[in-house]
Design a protein around this motif. Structure first.
Motif, PDB file in Angstrom:
ATOM      1  N   ARG A  56       0.850  -1.197   0.000  1.00 43.27           N
ATOM      2  CA  ARG A  56       0.000   0.000   0.000  1.00 43.27           C
ATOM      3  C   ARG A  56       0.885   1.247   0.000  1.00 43.27           C
ATOM      4  O   ARG A  56       2.012   1.211   0.503  1.00 43.27           O
ATOM      5  CB  ARG A  56      -0.980  -0.017   1.146  1.00 43.27           C
ATOM      6  CG  ARG A  56      -0.380   0.055   2.532  1.00 43.27           C
ATOM      7  CD  ARG A  56      -1.471  -0.093   3.561  1.00 43.27           C
ATOM      8  NE  ARG A  56      -1.430  -1.471   4.012  1.00 43.27           N
ATOM      9  CZ  ARG A  56      -1.728  -1.866   5.215  1.00 43.27           C
ATOM     10  NH1 ARG A  56      -2.152  -1.027   6.086  1.00 43.27           N
ATOM     11  NH2 ARG A  56      -1.624  -3.117   5.559  1.00 43.27           N
ATOM     12  N   PRO A  57       0.380   2.328  -0.554  1.00 47.15           N
ATOM     13  CA  PRO A  57       1.178   3.563  -0.640  1.00 47.15           C
ATOM     14  C   PRO A  57       1.494   4.124   0.748  1.00 47.15           C
ATOM     15  O   PRO A  57       0.770   3.893   1.718  1.00 47.15           O
ATOM     16  CB  PRO A  57       0.268   4.529  -1.404  1.00 47.15           C
ATOM     17  CG  PRO A  57      -0.809   3.705  -2.013  1.00 47.15           C
ATOM     18  CD  PRO A  57      -0.932   2.467  -1.178  1.00 47.15           C
ATOM     19  N   THR A  59       1.846   6.749   3.776  1.00 45.33           N
ATOM     20  CA  THR A  59       1.031   7.842   4.302  1.00 45.33           C
ATOM     21  C   THR A  59       1.825   9.134   4.191  1.00 45.33           C
ATOM     22  O   THR A  59       3.045   9.117   3.959  1.00 45.33           O
ATOM     23  CB  THR A  59       0.670   7.596   5.778  1.00 45.33           C
ATOM     24  OG1 THR A  59       1.889   7.650   6.549  1.00 45.33           O
ATOM     25  CG2 THR A  59      -0.022   6.254   5.982  1.00 45.33           C
ATOM     26  N   LYS A 132       3.172   5.974  -7.170  1.00 46.82           N
ATOM     27  CA  LYS A 132       3.970   6.360  -6.005  1.00 46.82           C
ATOM     28  C   LYS A 132       3.245   7.437  -5.198  1.00 46.82           C
ATOM     29  O   LYS A 132       2.751   8.417  -5.754  1.00 46.82           O
ATOM     30  CB  LYS A 132       5.329   6.881  -6.480  1.00 46.82           C
ATOM     31  CG  LYS A 132       6.275   7.225  -5.373  1.00 46.82           C
ATOM     32  CD  LYS A 132       7.631   7.637  -5.941  1.00 46.82           C
ATOM     33  CE  LYS A 132       8.606   7.999  -4.848  1.00 46.82           C
ATOM     34  NZ  LYS A 132       9.903   8.411  -5.394  1.00 46.82           N
ATOM     35  N   ALA A 133       3.189   7.255  -3.893  1.00 42.58           N
ATOM     36  CA  ALA A 133       2.605   8.265  -3.011  1.00 42.58           C
ATOM     37  C   ALA A 133       3.581   9.433  -2.899  1.00 42.58           C
ATOM     38  O   ALA A 133       4.773   9.238  -2.656  1.00 42.58           O
ATOM     39  CB  ALA A 133       2.332   7.673  -1.633  1.00 42.58           C
ATOM     40  N   THR A 134       3.078  10.632  -3.122  1.00 45.77           N
ATOM     41  CA  THR A 134       3.892  11.844  -3.063  1.00 45.77           C
ATOM     42  C   THR A 134       3.143  12.908  -2.269  1.00 45.77           C
ATOM     43  O   THR A 134       1.970  12.731  -1.920  1.00 45.77           O
ATOM     44  CB  THR A 134       4.172  12.388  -4.474  1.00 45.77           C
ATOM     45  OG1 THR A 134       2.932  12.825  -5.056  1.00 45.77           O
ATOM     46  CG2 THR A 134       4.835  11.333  -5.367  1.00 45.77           C
ATOM     47  N   SER A 137       0.166  13.760  -4.396  1.00 43.61           N
ATOM     48  CA  SER A 137      -0.927  12.784  -4.368  1.00 43.61           C
ATOM     49  C   SER A 137      -1.703  12.854  -3.058  1.00 43.61           C
ATOM     50  O   SER A 137      -2.906  12.578  -3.033  1.00 43.61           O
ATOM     51  CB  SER A 137      -0.411  11.369  -4.627  1.00 43.61           C
ATOM     52  OG  SER A 137       0.357  10.882  -3.549  1.00 43.61           O
ATOM     53  N   HIS A 138      -1.065  13.250  -1.982  1.00 46.29           N
ATOM     54  CA  HIS A 138      -1.744  13.363  -0.690  1.00 46.29           C
ATOM     55  C   HIS A 138      -2.411  14.710  -0.481  1.00 46.29           C
ATOM     56  O   HIS A 138      -3.503  14.779   0.083  1.00 46.29           O
ATOM     57  CB  HIS A 138      -0.763  13.109   0.466  1.00 46.29           C
ATOM     58  CG  HIS A 138      -0.532  11.672   0.754  1.00 46.29           C
ATOM     59  ND1 HIS A 138      -1.433  10.878   1.411  1.00 46.29           N
ATOM     60  CD2 HIS A 138       0.501  10.854   0.456  1.00 46.29           C
ATOM     61  CE1 HIS A 138      -0.970   9.653   1.520  1.00 46.29           C
ATOM     62  NE2 HIS A 138       0.213   9.616   0.932  1.00 46.29           N
TER      63      HIS A 138
END
Length: 181
Positions: A56-57, A59, A132-134, A137-138
């Motif tokens: 999972r990406p 936090t 990719k979580a960035t 993206s958040h």
């Protein structure tokens, strides 16, 4: 490239050990070791590699910790080195570098979304394609831009004890979020 990186890292330690640096050179070496090693850049890089295979990406808190270790630790050493050698209070420069390092990474995430590959000198839009979580993206693009500006303001405020003497550092902080590469 790996060997060149190894050689440059060894050179950094060699330069920090120079007897001409005086009594504080051991403190300088200790700070570089922490910034480059298992509590700094290596930790951040390991977290980044682990995130690539995670189910999972990351936090927002995990991304912040990763980037603070990876980029922030090296920014911290660069900002604190002069104070270490002078035996001066590092706290204002530590706060400056922490905010600056995070702003730099957020700016990188923003550039990946909005930048021009020719100006950036690297491939862009790869983070979203890789899932990719960035920070973007958040927080969304606008939220990331606001967070980067707030961090630059924090970095500038941390330099208050130095007055006008720190103007070049304030300019560097503003540049971090205005750059195109």
């Amino acid at each position: 490239a790996v060997l060149a990186g190894d050689a440059l890292q060894a050179l950094a330690f060699e330069l920090c050990c120079d007897p001409a640096l005086g009594a504080h050179r051991i403190d300088l070496v200790a700070a570089l070791t922490k910034a480059a090693g298992a509590e700094g850049m290596v930790l951040g890089q390991a977290l980044d590699i682990a995130a690539e295979t995670a189910d999972r990406p990351l936090t927002l808190a995990q991304i912040t910790a990763l980037q603070s270790a990876k980029t922030g630790a090296l920014f911290g050493f660069a900002a604190e080195a002069g104070a270490i050698l002078a035996g001066a209070d590092r706290a204002p420069l530590t706060a400056y570098a922490a905010a600056l390092g995070l702003a730099f990474q957020i700016a990188d995430d923003i550039l990946d979304v909005t930048g021009d590959a020719a100006l950036a000198g690297k491939a862009l839009r790869k983070d979203a394609a890789a899932g990719k979580a960035t920070f973007v993206s958040h927080l969304g693009l606008s939220g990331a831009q606001t967070r980067a500006r707030d961090l630059v303001a924090q970095a500038e405020a941390a330099l208050a004890p130095y007055g006008q003497k720190a103007e070049s550092l304030r300019m560097a902080a503003r540049f971090v979020i205005q750059r195109e590469s």
